[in-house]
Motif scaffolding. Structure first.
Motif, PDB file in Angstrom:
ATOM      1  N   ALA A 151       0.812  -1.217   0.000  1.00  0.00           N
ATOM      2  CA  ALA A 151       0.000   0.000   0.000  1.00  0.00           C
ATOM      3  C   ALA A 151       0.845   1.266   0.000  1.00  0.00           C
ATOM      4  N   ALA A 152       2.174   1.134   0.011  1.00  0.00           N
ATOM      5  CA  ALA A 152       3.019   2.327   0.060  1.00  0.00           C
ATOM      6  C   ALA A 152       4.396   2.035  -0.525  1.00  0.00           C
ATOM      7  N   THR A 153       4.931   3.027  -1.219  1.00  0.00           N
ATOM      8  CA  THR A 153       6.290   2.965  -1.751  1.00  0.00           C
ATOM      9  C   THR A 153       7.035   4.205  -1.290  1.00  0.00           C
ATOM     10  N   ALA A 154       8.165   4.023  -0.632  1.00  0.00           N
ATOM     11  CA  ALA A 154       8.950   5.162  -0.150  1.00  0.00           C
ATOM     12  C   ALA A 154       9.698   5.794  -1.314  1.00  0.00           C
ATOM     13  N   ILE A 155       9.506   7.101  -1.497  1.00  0.00           N
ATOM     14  CA  ILE A 155      10.251   7.800  -2.548  1.00  0.00           C
ATOM     15  C   ILE A 155      11.382   8.627  -1.945  1.00  0.00           C
ATOM     16  N   LEU A 156      11.225   8.987  -0.660  1.00  0.00           N
ATOM     17  CA  LEU A 156      12.257   9.749   0.037  1.00  0.00           C
ATOM     18  C   LEU A 156      12.331   9.313   1.495  1.00  0.00           C
ATOM     19  N   SER A 157      13.483   9.534   2.101  1.00  0.00           N
ATOM     20  CA  SER A 157      13.634   9.373   3.547  1.00  0.00           C
ATOM     21  C   SER A 157      14.057  10.724   4.108  1.00  0.00           C
ATOM     22  N   SER A 158      13.620  11.018   5.313  1.00  0.00           N
ATOM     23  CA  SER A 158      13.963  12.306   5.905  1.00  0.00           C
ATOM     24  C   SER A 158      15.343  12.261   6.547  1.00  0.00           C
ATOM     25  N   GLU A 159      15.919  13.438   6.688  1.00  0.00           N
ATOM     26  CA  GLU A 159      17.158  13.593   7.437  1.00  0.00           C
ATOM     27  C   GLU A 159      16.844  14.414   8.681  1.00  0.00           C
ATOM     28  N   LEU A 160      17.425  14.002   9.802  1.00  0.00           N
ATOM     29  CA  LEU A 160      17.223  14.692  11.071  1.00  0.00           C
ATOM     30  C   LEU A 160      18.532  15.284  11.562  1.00  0.00           C
ATOM     31  N   GLY A 161      18.416  16.231  12.471  1.00  0.00           N
ATOM     32  CA  GLY A 161      19.622  16.771  13.082  1.00  0.00           C
ATOM     33  C   GLY A 161      20.299  15.709  13.925  1.00  0.00           C
ATOM     34  N   ALA A 162      21.603  15.658  13.878  1.00  0.00           N
ATOM     35  CA  ALA A 162      22.362  14.668  14.656  1.00  0.00           C
ATOM     36  C   ALA A 162      22.550  15.169  16.085  1.00  0.00           C
ATOM     37  N   TYR A 163      22.712  14.223  17.015  1.00  0.00           N
ATOM     38  CA  TYR A 163      22.890  14.566  18.424  1.00  0.00           C
ATOM     39  C   TYR A 163      24.201  14.006  18.958  1.00  0.00           C
ATOM     40  N   ASN A 164      24.797  14.763  19.855  1.00  0.00           N
ATOM     41  CA  ASN A 164      25.992  14.294  20.526  1.00  0.00           C
ATOM     42  C   ASN A 164      25.568  13.254  21.555  1.00  0.00           C
ATOM     43  N   ARG A 165      26.081  12.063  21.466  1.00  0.00           N
ATOM     44  CA  ARG A 165      25.631  10.961  22.317  1.00  0.00           C
ATOM     45  C   ARG A 165      26.076  11.136  23.776  1.00  0.00           C
ATOM     46  N   GLU A 166      27.050  11.993  24.030  1.00  0.00           N
ATOM     47  CA  GLU A 166      27.509  12.213  25.406  1.00  0.00           C
ATOM     48  C   GLU A 166      26.718  13.320  26.094  1.00  0.00           C
TER      49      GLU A 166
END
Length: 309
Positions: free
Chosen positions: A109-124
């Motif tokens: 029922a769905a085909t992905a045409i794009l994926s989003s990019e998110l801001g990266a986080y410092n894991r510490e």
């Protein structure tokens, strides 16, 4: 007899030609009719305070102008409703959390045409890293900083706020990794499903719940909703999931016209370049979009199966 045969042949050719012309006309008419229908876009809100609903109309206007045809934007009540809407054909474009996309994909029922990019986080530090983007994120388990809870095993006998069982970071990934740590989520802890992340955080802050499952960076995203609390001082990240979760998918109906798919893709790719587009993306914390690699979502399916065991 020869004249009759020639006449029949001529009539057959005429009939075939008329049929072809009629068929072409029908196809053309159908496409023209389809183009007059509004496109239906739906997304899952990150909170239920009504603020995202107010932004739906400006977003619809923006897409209508960019695509050159009317677009309606609606909010899904939860993960399952957007899957149902895609499966029933009521929605043409879905901004879909990873687990919802996988469910819709499995139903063809769905085909992905794009994926989003998110801001990266410092894991510490847990703080956002300037000018860095990520195509994946992790699930976080948050607890009060003064709780004395220092490991997953310390969660035994505790109360945990979670999101829908269809949420990758709000349920699926932390539940699977709790199991791997020897904690039975059905016996060793008490899970309570709540509507959204601000509600989860509130429950932990006021002591109703001992922990909550959220997405990485949730304290940054929702800090403005807790003016009386310092989320970085009052809460700590007990655990980050080992598994990486792919970001939201911009998905379309598999049978959508390829030309229209390209138009939709181009509009989303251009959104970071103008003010209105950037404001719309901010609703989900999106910073940009890239071509979707469907294989990246396979890990969500694997985790989902383990969570259901």
């Amino acid at each position: 007899m020869k004249k009759r045969t020639k006449l029949l042949g001529l009539l057959s050719v005429i009939g075939l030609s008329v049929g072809l012309l009629t068929g072409c006309g029908s196809s053309s008419d159908k496409k023209a009719t389809d183009e007059k229908k509004p496109l239906e876009l739906q997304f899952v809100p990150t909170n239920n305070d009504g603020s995202m609903e107010a932004k739906a109309k400006p977003f619809a206007k923006y897409l209508t102008e960019k695509l050159g045809r009317e677009v309606n934007v609606t909010l899904a009540t939860d993960y399952s409703t957007i899957v149902e809407a895609m499966a029933s054909g009521k929605v043409d474009i879905g901004i879909m959390p990873p687990s919802a996309y996988v469910q819709a994909r499995n139903q063809k029922a769905a085909t992905a045409i794009l994926s989003s990019e998110l801001g990266a986080y410092n894991r510490e530090t847990g703080k956002a890293e300037a000018d860095k983007l990520s195509s994946t994120f992790k699930g976080e388990v948050l607890v009060r900083a003064d709780s004395g809870i220092n490991s997953l095993k310390d969660l035994k006998g505790k109360k945990i706020a979670s999101l829908s069982p269809n949420s990758a970071s709000g349920y699926i990934y932390p539940v699977v990794e709790m199991k791997e740590a020897g904690i039975d989520p059905t016996k060793d802890v008490t899970l309570t499903t709540v509507n959204d992340i601000p509600s989860e955080i509130t429950a932990v802050l006021n002591g109703q719940q001992d922990a909550c499952f959220v997405f990485e960076g949730a304290r940054n995203v929702f800090a403005s909703k807790f003016e009386k609390d310092d989320l970085f001082k009052d809460l700590k990240v007990l655990y980050l999931t080992k598994g990486d979760i792919p970001n939201d998918a911009i998905a379309v109906q598999p049978k959508m016209d390829k030309e229209l798919q390209t138009k939709v893709k181009d509009v989303f790719l251009a959104m970071p370049k103008d003010k209105e587009g950037s404001e719309a993306m901010a609703m989900w914390g999106h910073k940009g979009y890239v071509e979707a690699d469907d294989k990246n979502y396979d890990t969500v399916e694997e985790y989902t199966e383990k969570a259901a065991e």
